[in-house]
Design a protein around this motif. Structure first.
Motif, PDB file in Angstrom:
ATOM      1  N   PRO A   6       9.141 -30.727 -43.956  1.00  0.00           N
ATOM      2  CA  PRO A   6       9.588 -31.880 -44.762  1.00  0.00           C
ATOM      3  C   PRO A   6       8.413 -32.648 -45.357  1.00  0.00           C
ATOM      4  O   PRO A   6       7.381 -32.841 -44.711  1.00  0.00           O
ATOM      5  CB  PRO A   6      10.371 -32.730 -43.754  1.00  0.00           C
ATOM      6  CG  PRO A   6       9.907 -32.283 -42.413  1.00  0.00           C
ATOM      7  CD  PRO A   6       9.560 -30.841 -42.543  1.00  0.00           C
ATOM      8  N   SER A   7       8.598 -33.112 -46.592  1.00  0.00           N
ATOM      9  CA  SER A   7       7.537 -33.837 -47.290  1.00  0.00           C
ATOM     10  C   SER A   7       7.242 -35.183 -46.644  1.00  0.00           C
ATOM     11  O   SER A   7       6.171 -35.757 -46.851  1.00  0.00           O
ATOM     12  CB  SER A   7       7.927 -34.051 -48.753  1.00  0.00           C
ATOM     13  OG  SER A   7       9.144 -34.783 -48.845  1.00  0.00           O
ATOM     14  N   LYS A  11       3.531 -38.793 -45.082  1.00  0.00           N
ATOM     15  CA  LYS A  11       3.419 -40.242 -44.947  1.00  0.00           C
ATOM     16  C   LYS A  11       2.756 -40.652 -43.633  1.00  0.00           C
ATOM     17  O   LYS A  11       2.523 -41.840 -43.400  1.00  0.00           O
ATOM     18  CB  LYS A  11       4.796 -40.886 -45.063  1.00  0.00           C
ATOM     19  CG  LYS A  11       5.445 -40.674 -46.428  1.00  0.00           C
ATOM     20  CD  LYS A  11       6.810 -41.327 -46.496  1.00  0.00           C
ATOM     21  CE  LYS A  11       7.468 -41.111 -47.867  1.00  0.00           C
ATOM     22  NZ  LYS A  11       8.816 -41.744 -47.943  1.00  0.00           N
ATOM     23  N   LEU A  12       2.489 -39.659 -42.788  1.00  0.00           N
ATOM     24  CA  LEU A  12       1.833 -39.948 -41.505  1.00  0.00           C
ATOM     25  C   LEU A  12       0.326 -40.042 -41.749  1.00  0.00           C
ATOM     26  O   LEU A  12      -0.454 -39.166 -41.370  1.00  0.00           O
ATOM     27  CB  LEU A  12       2.170 -38.863 -40.481  1.00  0.00           C
ATOM     28  CG  LEU A  12       3.656 -38.666 -40.186  1.00  0.00           C
ATOM     29  CD1 LEU A  12       3.864 -37.487 -39.235  1.00  0.00           C
ATOM     30  CD2 LEU A  12       4.250 -39.946 -39.577  1.00  0.00           C
ATOM     31  N   TYR A  13      -0.093 -41.119 -42.379  1.00  0.00           N
ATOM     32  CA  TYR A  13      -1.457 -41.224 -42.862  1.00  0.00           C
ATOM     33  C   TYR A  13      -2.503 -41.207 -41.747  1.00  0.00           C
ATOM     34  O   TYR A  13      -3.656 -40.870 -41.986  1.00  0.00           O
ATOM     35  CB  TYR A  13      -1.615 -42.507 -43.694  1.00  0.00           C
ATOM     36  CG  TYR A  13      -0.687 -42.567 -44.878  1.00  0.00           C
ATOM     37  CD1 TYR A  13      -0.714 -41.575 -45.856  1.00  0.00           C
ATOM     38  CD2 TYR A  13       0.232 -43.607 -45.013  1.00  0.00           C
ATOM     39  CE1 TYR A  13       0.141 -41.616 -46.943  1.00  0.00           C
ATOM     40  CE2 TYR A  13       1.108 -43.663 -46.096  1.00  0.00           C
ATOM     41  CZ  TYR A  13       1.052 -42.662 -47.053  1.00  0.00           C
ATOM     42  OH  TYR A  13       1.905 -42.698 -48.125  1.00  0.00           O
ATOM     43  N   LEU A  33       0.351 -32.344 -49.126  1.00  0.00           N
ATOM     44  CA  LEU A  33      -0.286 -32.285 -47.806  1.00  0.00           C
ATOM     45  C   LEU A  33      -1.667 -32.936 -47.821  1.00  0.00           C
ATOM     46  O   LEU A  33      -2.138 -33.464 -46.809  1.00  0.00           O
ATOM     47  CB  LEU A  33      -0.399 -30.826 -47.352  1.00  0.00           C
ATOM     48  CG  LEU A  33      -0.762 -30.603 -45.875  1.00  0.00           C
ATOM     49  CD1 LEU A  33       0.389 -31.053 -44.975  1.00  0.00           C
ATOM     50  CD2 LEU A  33      -1.113 -29.153 -45.607  1.00  0.00           C
ATOM     51  N   ARG A  34      -2.311 -32.921 -48.977  1.00  0.00           N
ATOM     52  CA  ARG A  34      -3.643 -33.503 -49.073  1.00  0.00           C
ATOM     53  C   ARG A  34      -3.640 -35.018 -48.850  1.00  0.00           C
ATOM     54  O   ARG A  34      -4.710 -35.629 -48.701  1.00  0.00           O
ATOM     55  CB  ARG A  34      -4.272 -33.184 -50.425  1.00  0.00           C
ATOM     56  CG  ARG A  34      -3.541 -33.758 -51.629  1.00  0.00           C
ATOM     57  CD  ARG A  34      -4.278 -33.389 -52.925  1.00  0.00           C
ATOM     58  NE  ARG A  34      -3.620 -33.912 -54.115  1.00  0.00           N
ATOM     59  CZ  ARG A  34      -2.666 -33.280 -54.774  1.00  0.00           C
ATOM     60  NH1 ARG A  34      -2.239 -32.085 -54.351  1.00  0.00           N
ATOM     61  NH2 ARG A  34      -2.129 -33.815 -55.857  1.00  0.00           N
ATOM     62  N   LYS A  35      -2.455 -35.643 -48.819  1.00  0.00           N
ATOM     63  CA  LYS A  35      -2.372 -37.080 -48.554  1.00  0.00           C
ATOM     64  C   LYS A  35      -2.640 -37.414 -47.084  1.00  0.00           C
ATOM     65  O   LYS A  35      -2.799 -38.581 -46.730  1.00  0.00           O
ATOM     66  CB  LYS A  35      -1.002 -37.604 -48.954  1.00  0.00           C
ATOM     67  CG  LYS A  35      -0.774 -37.640 -50.464  1.00  0.00           C
ATOM     68  CD  LYS A  35       0.567 -38.266 -50.803  1.00  0.00           C
ATOM     69  CE  LYS A  35       0.762 -38.401 -52.306  1.00  0.00           C
ATOM     70  NZ  LYS A  35       2.064 -39.022 -52.649  1.00  0.00           N
ATOM     71  N   LEU A  36      -2.666 -36.392 -46.235  1.00  0.00           N
ATOM     72  CA  LEU A  36      -2.987 -36.635 -44.822  1.00  0.00           C
ATOM     73  C   LEU A  36      -4.497 -36.844 -44.704  1.00  0.00           C
ATOM     74  O   LEU A  36      -5.241 -36.009 -44.191  1.00  0.00           O
ATOM     75  CB  LEU A  36      -2.514 -35.454 -43.967  1.00  0.00           C
ATOM     76  CG  LEU A  36      -1.003 -35.217 -43.943  1.00  0.00           C
ATOM     77  CD1 LEU A  36      -0.661 -33.969 -43.155  1.00  0.00           C
ATOM     78  CD2 LEU A  36      -0.268 -36.427 -43.365  1.00  0.00           C
TER      79      LEU A  36
END
Length: 428
Positions: A6-7, A11-13, A33-36
């Motif tokens: 799931p996208s 949001k789990l930064y 995924l690169r937002k992690l």
């Protein structure tokens, strides 16, 4: 069963570790995924339905460990190359220290499409110190790794060579160019440990990248037959291994000889030598000491012009501390040259079923402290010269011939007088 990650996970930064193991029907990872941004450890293993990684994954700026294993359908990690217009964008995983690519039989490269570019435009992972590539027979392109120290290569494509040559040259030349910064030079571009099933491949790496190499393991190299000719000979005779402290040769089924002029005289620091499961290897007895010379004379004279054999023992005498011999079925007796190893502290012989005798020159091992003989069923006697081993404090004889065991246990036995001076004797 998980088919799509799931996208919302992106949001789990503050997420630092993500492990996806054995998710065989997982086909898609989130595009973002690169937002992690705080991810430190990413492990994707056994996800056999995945065909690619999400775009921009190589820009995970804080990732330190990336392990990709058993992704049997992945051909490329990303769909396009990093934009070469921005130097900062050329940084590939800027914090990555450890990269493992294992059992990915279709993997061809990191980027699916990229224009031919100059070496200066090739993306690089500046902090990567360990690279493992195993079971990736189609892989031909990887980024540059300017700080590489540990290299593990098995079942890989030899066409990877030019990329690794550029990688190692780039990482070394930058440090060598400034002689005033020796500390920086020591941190960059110097391999410390190498494991490979193709020792000849190492000729594709420049000599200066081996200056600090301390540990070499040659495993399952079934092409190597000897150490003195061809690409293998170039590795052993070129000075690449002069700083080596530990050498393991393991499961090289066609290796017949470790002798050869110019092979061993460059080993000026070797402390540990392990020869394991080499079914064709014969430890030839062709050194100076085989010509009716004393052990001391044969070891001192390093100018054996009449022999091309040049066994290693006399060259290793000043530094070798540990010798381990296991599963060498063609070894019937230890070569006399072993008696040259005056600095040897530990000698272990295991599963050499055809070994019938130790060399009578074993008395030359003046520094020997520990001797282990395990599963050598044809060895029936300890040589009288064992009495000269005054530094020997531990003798272990395990699962050997009943004759040897009985004579060593019995104080009236033929072997007892040769070993009675040893403080700790372990027989079983």
């Amino acid at each position: 069963m998980l088919c799509v990650l799931p996208s919302s996970i992106t949001k789990l930064y503050n997420l630092q570790t993500l492990k996806l193991r054995g998710c065989r029907v997982l086909k898609i990872l989130p595009r973002e995924l690169r937002k992690l941004v705080n991810l430190r450890h990413l492990d994707i293993s056994g996800c056999s339905s995945l065909t690619c990684m999400p775009p921009g994954m190589s820009q995970l700026r804080h990732l330190k460990v990336l392990a990709l294993k058993g992704l049997s359908e992945v051909e490329y990690m990303e769909s396009s190359s990093i934009n070469s217009g921005d130097d900062d964008e050329l940084v590939f995983f800027p914090s990555l220290e450890n990269l493992k690519l294992k059992n990915m039989p279709k993997l061809k490269g990191w980027w699916k499409s990229s224009s031919e570019s100059e070496e200066s435009e090739t993306p690089h992972a500046p902090k990567l110190s360990r690279l493992d590539i195993y079971g990736c027979p189609e892989l031909t392109t990887v980024p540059l790794f300017p700080g590489l120290q540990e290299l593990y290569l098995e079942d890989f494509n030899e066409a990877l060579g030019p990329i690794m040559r550029e990688t190692t040259h780039g990482l070394s030349s930058s440090s060598v160019s400034n002689n005033n910064h020796k500390e920086d030079q020591g941190r960059q571009g110097r391999l410390r440990e190498v494991t490979t099933d193709n020792v000849g491949y190492l000729t594709s790496l420049p000599i200066h990248s081996f200056h600090d190499l301390s540990d070499l393991r040659i495993r399952f190299d079934w092409k190597v037959e000897e150490l003195k000719t061809g690409e293998v000979g170039e590795v052993f005779r070129s000075g690449r291994l002069s700083s080596l402290r530990s050498l393991v040769i393991h499961n090289c089924h066609n290796l017949k000889s470790i002798s050869g002029r110019g092979v061993w005289d460059q080993f000026t620091a070797l402390e540990s030598l392990l020869l394991i499961y080499l079914p064709e290897l014969e430890l030839e007895d062709e050194d100076d000491v085989s010509n009716n010379k004393s052990t001391e004379e044969g070891c001192i004279n390093n100018n054996n012009e009449g022999s091309d054999a040049e066994m290693p023992w006399r060259y290793l005498a000043p530094t070798l501390r540990s010798l381990f011999l296991e599963s060498l079925p063609k070894v019937v007796k230890l070569p006399r040259g072993i008696g040259c190893l005056s600095s040897l502290h530990s000698l272990e012989i295991k599963d050499c079923d055809n070994l019938e005798s130790l060399t009578p020159l074993i008395g030359g091992l003046s520094s020997l402290q520990s001797l282990t003989i395990d599963c050598c069923s044809n060895l029936k006697r300890m040589p009288e010269e064992m009495r000269h081993l005054t530094s020997l404090t531990k003798l272990r004889i395990r699962r050997c011939s009943p004759v040897l065991m009985k004579d060593c246990e019995n104080k009236n036995g033929a072997n007892w007088s040769n070993i009675q001076h040893i403080p700790n004797i372990d027989l079983f």
